[in-house]
Design an enzyme around this catalytic site. Structure first.
Site, PDB file in Angstrom:
ATOM      1  N   GLU A  52       0.813  -1.220   0.000  1.00 53.49           N
ATOM      2  CA  GLU A  52       0.000   0.000   0.000  1.00 53.49           C
ATOM      3  C   GLU A  52       0.849   1.273   0.000  1.00 53.49           C
ATOM      4  OE1 GLU A  52      -0.773  -2.819   1.518  1.00 53.49           O
ATOM      5  OE2 GLU A  52      -2.705  -2.685   2.554  1.00 53.49           O
ATOM      6  N   ASN A  53       2.025   1.219   0.642  1.00 56.53           N
ATOM      7  CA  ASN A  53       2.855   2.421   0.732  1.00 56.53           C
ATOM      8  C   ASN A  53       3.636   2.685  -0.547  1.00 56.53           C
ATOM      9  OD1 ASN A  53       4.438   0.173   1.200  1.00 56.53           O
ATOM     10  ND2 ASN A  53       5.762   1.165   2.665  1.00 56.53           N
TER      11      ASN A  53
END
Lengths: 225, 255
Positions: A52-53
């Protein structure tokens, strides 16, 4: 469960779902049990892990003392980068998710229902919640697999007719691996596909809170090599 | 030559932040978190803040004594948080935020992580609202506007403009052009683009204008207003390997 049957280990559960990943798939692993999927030996298959990052193409965890302090996966673990890696910011990372570029997400869950609804962000009676990227992933990944325990600590089924706690997404789950077996969500309901070694069909049925479709032949859960 | 964006200290950089500000904090699981700016704001003392961030603390790899949003919460500076995590992910975990939230001392808005990032991106891109498939059919969508496009239901979400962004970057030039390293980028450029005033803590010595090739700039300096170079530890806060954390904590206690 009076016989203390535990079934599969968490690594065995994740190995089994990892076998479903196809060559070239972009895979997003939720925090907790699903992170173990990255330990599977994919052989000749190229699997691209997305976090996600914004990290695309991360590799194994780093050893102690060799961490790159600027680089973590979605669980905050220090990872390495594979040669194909690229990094984007959070909005582009979720653009990848919402536009359908994630082939599969493997998420943990508190409950899954026979209609493919599942719940993993809010425990019963909790104020607030921990959504993270789960709602975006669940709504948009091409496949949603769950890796979870068959029952709660109190022995209550986690595989249920309808979710009793707030859902993460509706009707999205394809495959569920628990310590008791491999289950598929079909248009007709939840089907038992494979059973953990040492468990009986009756034990699985007794710990499942919804109708279970059971074919004549239920093979044991396939194990790594 | 316009006024320098380089400030001598974190205290100077946050001195004028008024009560009631909405502040976005970059960072994800320690990486890219504006740790030094959290500390400065806790000392500055502005109250009634609305804090936007992925979570209310830094994740399990944050040194236990490092400043996070928890310092602001304990200091009664926070009125509301807007986050993708407002509860611990494990029953055994305890959040400082939860103590205040459960007593009704803080308000919270829980937002899916991709929606949070996109609300910031929209604010920075001049888009007032957008539709997303995330959270459709969930408790978060109850009573809210949805619309069907091409047979699929989407939820209306509004842009989230900020008064201030607190971010951390790897390199900067004196104009404020920034580069991030590895997963440090995360929410940082989005927070900056959504904000009226962006304050950056910079890891490397601030470079002369033009030292970063324009092709390599991750966030243009027009989005950056104030910068402070982070001093080396123990004066400045830096993420550390576990073995180094113990030594630094001992040094800090001796100070």
């Amino acid at each position: 469960m009076s016989d203390g049957a535990k079934g599969l280990t968490r690594q065995q559960m994740c190995d089994r779902v990892a076998m479903e990943f196809q060559d070239g798939w972009v895979v997003n692993l939720g925090i907790g049990i699903p992170t173990l999927c990255s330990n599977f030996n994919f052989g000749d298959k190229q699997i691209i892990f997305h976090a996600e990052n914004g990290v695309i193409g991360y590799g194994p965890l780093t050893g102690a003392g060799r961490e790159d302090l600027h680089l973590v996966n979605a669980g905050g673990q220090h990872v390495t980068l594979n040669p194909e890696a690229a990094i984007v910011h959070h909005a582009d990372s979720f653009g990848i998710i919402r536009s359908g570029r994630i082939d599969v997400t493997v998420l943990g869950a508190y409950e899954v229902a026979e209609n493919g609804d599942f719940a993993n962000w809010k425990m019963a009676g909790q104020k607030g919640g921990g959504i993270g990227g789960a709602m975006d992933l669940a709504a948009c990944a091409k496949h949603v697999f769950l890796a979870m325990e068959q029952v709660t600590r109190r022995g209550q089924p986690r595989l249920v007719e309808r979710c009793t706690i707030p859902v993460t997404a509706r009707g999205v789950v394809d495959l569920v691996i628990t310590n008791y077996g491999l289950f598929e969500i079909t248009p007709e309901g939840m089907a038992l596909r494979e059973i953990a070694p040492g468990l009986s069909i009756d034990q699985v049925r007794a710990t499942t809170g919804c109708n279970l479709l059971i074919p004549d032949e239920v093979p044991p859960v396939r194990m790594r090599g | 030559m316009s006024k320098s964006k380089i400030y001598p200290s974190f205290a100077d950089a946050v001195a004028d932040i008024p009560d009631g500000s909405t502040i976005g904090f970059g960072g994800f699981a320690v990486v890219g978190m504006p740790i030094n700016l959290y500390e400065a704001l806790s000392k500055q003392g502005a109250k009634g803040l609305t804090c936007v961030s992925n979570g209310t603390r830094g994740g399990s790899t944050m040194p236990s004594d490092a400043p996070t949003m928890e310092w602001l919460i304990r200091n009664d500076q926070v009125k509301k948080v807007i986050c993708s995590f407002t509860a611990p992910t494990r029953a055994s975990q305890k959040l400082v935020f939860s103590e205040y939230y459960e007593k009704g001392l803080i308000d919270a808005e829980l937002v899916p992580q991709g929606t949070l990032a996109e609300r910031m991106r929209a604010a920075g891109a001049g888009i007032p609202a957008f539709y997303t498939p995330a959270a459709v059919g969930t408790e978060l969508a109850e009573g809210r506007e949805t619309r069907v496009f091409n047979g699929r239901e989407y939820l209306l979400e509004e842009a989230l403009p900020l008064d201030y962004a607190f971010i951390r970057a790897y390199q900067a030039d004196a104009f404020g052009n920034l580069r991030f390293r590895r997963s440090q980028r995360n929410f940082n450029p989005l927070m900056a683009m959504a904000a009226r005033v962006t304050i950056v803590e910079v890891e490397e010595d601030i470079l002369p204008v033009g030292a970063i090739d324009p092709d390599d700039v991750h966030l243009p300096g027009i989005f950056v207003h104030r910068m402070v170079k982070i001093p080396p530890p123990p004066e400045g806060w830096w993420p550390q390997r576990p073995a180094e954390i113990a030594k630094l904590e001992a040094d800090r206690n001796a100070r």
